[in-house]
Design a protein around this motif. Sequence first.
Motif, PDB file in Angstrom:
ATOM      1  N   SER A 178       0.826  -1.211   0.000  1.00  0.00           N
ATOM      2  CA  SER A 178       0.000   0.000   0.000  1.00  0.00           C
ATOM      3  C   SER A 178       0.860   1.260   0.000  1.00  0.00           C
ATOM      4  O   SER A 178       0.594   2.211  -0.753  1.00  0.00           O
ATOM      5  N   LEU A 182       0.987   4.071  -2.869  1.00  0.00           N
ATOM      6  CA  LEU A 182       0.742   5.492  -2.610  1.00  0.00           C
ATOM      7  C   LEU A 182       1.883   6.356  -3.145  1.00  0.00           C
ATOM      8  O   LEU A 182       1.658   7.426  -3.709  1.00  0.00           O
ATOM      9  N   GLN A 183       3.120   5.842  -2.989  1.00  0.00           N
ATOM     10  CA  GLN A 183       4.282   6.594  -3.469  1.00  0.00           C
ATOM     11  C   GLN A 183       4.370   6.555  -4.994  1.00  0.00           C
ATOM     12  O   GLN A 183       4.633   7.585  -5.644  1.00  0.00           O
ATOM     13  N   ILE A 187      -0.076   9.461  -4.859  1.00  0.00           N
ATOM     14  CA  ILE A 187      -1.257   9.745  -4.036  1.00  0.00           C
ATOM     15  C   ILE A 187      -0.830  10.424  -2.736  1.00  0.00           C
ATOM     16  O   ILE A 187      -1.477  11.363  -2.275  1.00  0.00           O
ATOM     17  N   TYR A 188       0.261   9.923  -2.153  1.00  0.00           N
ATOM     18  CA  TYR A 188       0.808  10.529  -0.943  1.00  0.00           C
ATOM     19  C   TYR A 188       2.313  10.302  -0.937  1.00  0.00           C
ATOM     20  O   TYR A 188       2.796   9.215  -1.298  1.00  0.00           O
ATOM     21  N   VAL A 190       4.952   9.202   0.723  1.00  0.00           N
ATOM     22  CA  VAL A 190       5.346   8.409   1.887  1.00  0.00           C
ATOM     23  C   VAL A 190       6.833   8.580   2.180  1.00  0.00           C
ATOM     24  O   VAL A 190       7.253   8.690   3.337  1.00  0.00           O
TER      25      VAL A 190
END
Length: 488
Positions: A178, A182-183, A187-188, A190
């Motif tokens: 996950s 995300l990275q 998306i975020y 991290v």
Amino acid sequence: MISKFLNLEWKQYFRSSHWQSGIALKVIMVFFALYLIVSFLAIGVGGYYFIKKMYPEADPLQMVNSYLVFAILGDLIFRYLMQKLPIMNIKPLLFLPIKKSKLVHYVLGKSSFSFFNFMGLFFYIPFAIVLIKEGYIISGVLGWLVTMILIIQIANFINFLINKSNIALGAIVVLLASLIGLQYYNIYDVASFGGRIFDAIYNTPLYCLIPLVALIIVYYLNFKQLSNQVYLDEAVNKKVEEANSVDLSWADKLGDVAPFIKNDIRLIWRNKRTKTVFLMSFLFLFYGLIFYTLDAYKNSLPMLMFASLFVTGGFTLNYGQFIPAWDSAHYKMLMSQSFRYRKFLDSKWVLMVTMTTILYLLSFPYLYFGTNIFLMITAGAIFNIGFNSLFLLYAGSFNRKRIDLTKGGFGNTQGTSATQFIIIIPLMLFPMLLFWVFDKFVGHNSGFIVVAAVGIISLLLKNYAMNFIEKKYIKDKYAMINAFGKES
């Protein structure tokens, strides 16, 4: 008391029959360990300068800190699969007037000196020395280094707590996947978030007390857990489990090999080591992501061919190389039955081919990387089905090492001999060499075709190959019965 424990460990290790019979394997493992040490040292010493050269504007320490979250989670997964817990044979000691707490402290202390704990230090310590040499604040670097050493020990003791929990492993794998997702899809960030945590430790070295407290907590949890299990009645009472029956009537459609297929499925699912091999074969599906996404390998087609074999060959390679040792515990009884040996071998072949086919169907998302990559995977799957499955069956006739299926999976070298290391050469290098020759002198499309053609030709000659393999097993039947009858 500690010196007495160490003396007992020393005598147990060098007086065991396993030491006498496994010297060649130990030499190979030592060379592999030295290779890992040298590799980590090289990365630790040269990592700073490599980052500085590739990313002149970046701070090497901040860049390393950005990816430590991923590395720590990956280390936990690696430990779960590979690290053997150093449980001492304490049953005889439970009769003696030795404090239970001393036994538990010794076992936990011994785990702190695992090779898995030292391996990371060969990167972190040289990297920290280079940082100091390049003018970083000494107190900050030392605080960062102490934190990394403490995190290594925390991971060691967390592995103790979760080692037999497939749910915990799944949770860590999902969490890591996950965070990577995300990275990767922006998306975020991290990496930036994780980097700020370790940057703060460099800027404020006293923050290293936080992982120290965490280490004390996980050590205490381990101490309590092991203390509750170190009792004489726990040692002498054997846990009785009721086997769960599963409806395998669908296998009857396979004909004469159905009884053997059913036994193999039960054997795989009811035993730790075989279940680990089965579950890990699905993780091999992601092996290609290591090669297909890195620029260093994109222009090295033979290496991509190497990766493509593993994508669909995880089960065939890991299960097939120990045939028929998986059945070593009941091999004598099996050989006393009235059946044609060919049916026994056919069942193993059907199992490997079925799993390879399933893994190939699950590999369809690799079309995202282009048709050339998927053609490699397809050629590798055909090669695994045709050539590798038959070659592994033949190589199995040389296996003479008994396997205890109740023991752990990864990190367990029981049943491993020089045979496993020798057979991996033609299995991996042969298709790579074929692909390289035709790719260089004809074109890479011809490389796909030739590798796949070898698999297809092997399939067409399967009946002749199986007859030859059957004769070899029958010839060595009593030698295997004698070898498998010996305790490892």
